[in-house]
Scaffold this motif. Structure first.
Motif, PDB file in Angstrom:
ATOM      1  N   TYR A 162       0.870  -1.176   0.000  1.00 36.05           N
ATOM      2  CA  TYR A 162       0.000   0.000   0.000  1.00 36.05           C
ATOM      3  C   TYR A 162       0.908   1.227   0.000  1.00 36.05           C
ATOM      4  CZ  TYR A 162      -4.304  -2.536   1.097  1.00 36.05           C
ATOM      5  OH  TYR A 162      -5.399  -3.360   1.062  1.00 36.05           O
TER       6      TYR A 162
ATOM      7  N   VAL B 202       2.448  -5.287   2.663  1.00 35.26           N
ATOM      8  CA  VAL B 202       1.402  -5.976   3.430  1.00 35.26           C
ATOM      9  C   VAL B 202       1.453  -7.485   3.228  1.00 35.26           C
ATOM     10  CG1 VAL B 202      -1.028  -6.016   4.006  1.00 35.26           C
ATOM     11  CG2 VAL B 202      -0.056  -3.975   3.004  1.00 35.26           C
TER      12      VAL B 202
ATOM     13  N   SER C 121      -5.174  -8.667  13.899  1.00 33.14           N
ATOM     14  CA  SER C 121      -5.644  -7.464  13.219  1.00 33.14           C
ATOM     15  C   SER C 121      -4.473  -6.777  12.510  1.00 33.14           C
ATOM     16  CB  SER C 121      -6.264  -6.524  14.266  1.00 33.14           C
ATOM     17  OG  SER C 121      -6.730  -5.376  13.633  1.00 33.14           O
ATOM     18  N   GLY C 122      -4.695  -6.417  11.268  1.00 27.97           N
ATOM     19  CA  GLY C 122      -3.661  -5.729  10.501  1.00 27.97           C
ATOM     20  C   GLY C 122      -2.692  -6.663   9.796  1.00 27.97           C
ATOM     21  N   SER C 123      -2.901  -7.966   9.911  1.00 31.94           N
ATOM     22  CA  SER C 123      -1.952  -8.903   9.303  1.00 31.94           C
ATOM     23  C   SER C 123      -2.167  -9.077   7.799  1.00 31.94           C
ATOM     24  CB  SER C 123      -2.026 -10.261  10.018  1.00 31.94           C
ATOM     25  OG  SER C 123      -3.330 -10.798   9.932  1.00 31.94           O
ATOM     26  N   GLY C 124      -3.246  -8.524   7.262  1.00 30.70           N
ATOM     27  CA  GLY C 124      -3.429  -8.561   5.816  1.00 30.70           C
ATOM     28  C   GLY C 124      -4.506  -9.510   5.320  1.00 30.70           C
ATOM     29  N   LYS C 125      -5.357  -9.976   6.208  1.00 31.62           N
ATOM     30  CA  LYS C 125      -6.375 -10.972   5.831  1.00 31.62           C
ATOM     31  C   LYS C 125      -7.377 -10.407   4.822  1.00 31.62           C
ATOM     32  CE  LYS C 125      -7.766 -11.397  10.122  1.00 31.62           C
ATOM     33  NZ  LYS C 125      -6.907 -10.362  10.742  1.00 31.62           N
ATOM     34  N   THR C 126      -7.906  -9.229   5.142  1.00 31.05           N
ATOM     35  CA  THR C 126      -8.887  -8.616   4.242  1.00 31.05           C
ATOM     36  C   THR C 126      -8.237  -8.266   2.906  1.00 31.05           C
ATOM     37  OG1 THR C 126     -10.233  -7.763   6.049  1.00 31.05           O
ATOM     38  CG2 THR C 126     -10.419  -6.609   3.950  1.00 31.05           C
ATOM     39  N   THR C 127      -7.007  -7.775   2.977  1.00 26.07           N
ATOM     40  CA  THR C 127      -6.280  -7.450   1.747  1.00 26.07           C
ATOM     41  C   THR C 127      -6.166  -8.690   0.860  1.00 26.07           C
ATOM     42  OG1 THR C 127      -5.021  -5.789   2.973  1.00 26.07           O
ATOM     43  CG2 THR C 127      -4.107  -6.518   0.853  1.00 26.07           C
TER      44      THR C 127
ATOM     45  N   HIS D  14     -11.394 -14.314  13.294  1.00 21.31           N
ATOM     46  CA  HIS D  14     -10.552 -14.233  14.484  1.00 21.31           C
ATOM     47  C   HIS D  14     -10.862 -15.373  15.443  1.00 21.31           C
ATOM     48  CE1 HIS D  14     -10.019  -9.803  13.736  1.00 21.31           C
ATOM     49  NE2 HIS D  14      -8.830 -10.157  14.131  1.00 21.31           N
TER      50      HIS D  14
END
Ligand SMILES: Nc1ncnc2c1ncn2[C@@H]1O[C@H](COP(=O)(O)OP(=O)(O)OP(=O)(O)O)[C@@H](O)[C@H]1O
Ligand SMILES: [Mg+2]
Length: 234
Positions: free
Chosen positions: A14, A23, A43-49, A203
């Protein structure tokens, strides 16, 4: 068995001002038809990305994406949205139903966008999917008059109307209590048993029992050699 999704050496950055945030690092992933994959990680580890990239909602900088033996790395925007509509149904944490439309109209929406079926053909599919999630009696209600669990079941019905091979779910139980979450998970399990391939971010380690495979992202990055654990659950 053939891969449905194959990602090779994928890198995602990003841009934040002048900086780049790395990411996803050197991702390799091979998903077969019929799997129920859970992607876990902080959280923030890139799952959604990762899910958004697999679902043609986001792009990546390097690497290769093979979908059903077809190289889809460099599709243009039109081809990407066509691929998305034809092959993937999305379910989100916050349901993303359109509040001004009733339940029937919400489920109808992807079919209207698709534009291929007439009203009568659409009607049969909508009713079938509403029956599958056991909410046909709510077809005239507005989303906000339904409970969270009911709204998520409607979102699943909506994700199914185009008969996609894949269901992508990003924290689909994140806004639900554990009992309601189980109801939603049972529907996803049934769909998986009926042949849908499911990729889900969560999670909640209580839900891994539903997965055929768990993939973990760690330390804010996805690294196949160092930090990706692939555990078989069967
Ligand atoms: N559009 C964006 N622009 C810049 N940075 C982003 C963007 N989207 C996500 N990020 C950053 O990329 C990293 C991964 O975000 P992502 O949303 O994929 O994480 P996640 O694992 O889904 O987290 P969560 O469990 O909180 O949903 C985070 O550091 C986030 O801040
Ligand atoms: Mg996320």
């Amino acid at each position: 068995m053939n891969s449905l999704i194959k990602i090779e050496n994928m890198e995602k950055y990003y841009k934040i001002g002048k900086d780049r945030l790395h990411v996803l690092k050197s991702i390799n992933l091979d998903i077969k038809k019929g799997e129920f994959i859970m992607i876990m990680g902080k959280s923030g580890s890139g799952k959604t990305t990762l899910l958004n990239i697999l679902g043609f909602l986001d792009r990546f900088e390097e690497g290769k994406y093979i979908f059903n033996d077809e190289d889809v790395t460099n599709l243009n925007e039109n081809q990407r949205s066509e691929f998305r509509n034809r092959n993937i149904g999305f379910v989100f944490q916050q349901f993303n139903l359109v509040e001004s439309l009733n339940i029937y109209q919400n489920v109808e929406l992807p079919l209207v966008y698709d534009g291929k079926l007439n009203k009568k053909e659409r009607d049969a599919i909508i009713k079938e999917k509403l029956e599958l999630v056991d909410l046909l009696d709510k077809q005239n209600s507005k989303p906000l008059h339904l409970s969270g669990g009911q709204q998520q079941r409607i979102a699943i019905a909506r994700a199914l109307v185009n008969n996609p091979e894949l269901i992508f779910a990003d924290e689909p139980t994140g806004a639900l209590d554990s009992e309601t979450a189980e109801v939603v998970m049972e529907i996803l399990k049934l769909l998986n048993e009926q042949g849908k391939t499911i990729i889900m971010v969560t999670h909640d380690s209580d839900l891994v029992k539903y997965a055929t495979r768990v993939v973990r992202l760690k330390d804010g990055v996805f690294n196949n050699e160092k930090s990706l654990e692939v555990t078989s659950n069967d």
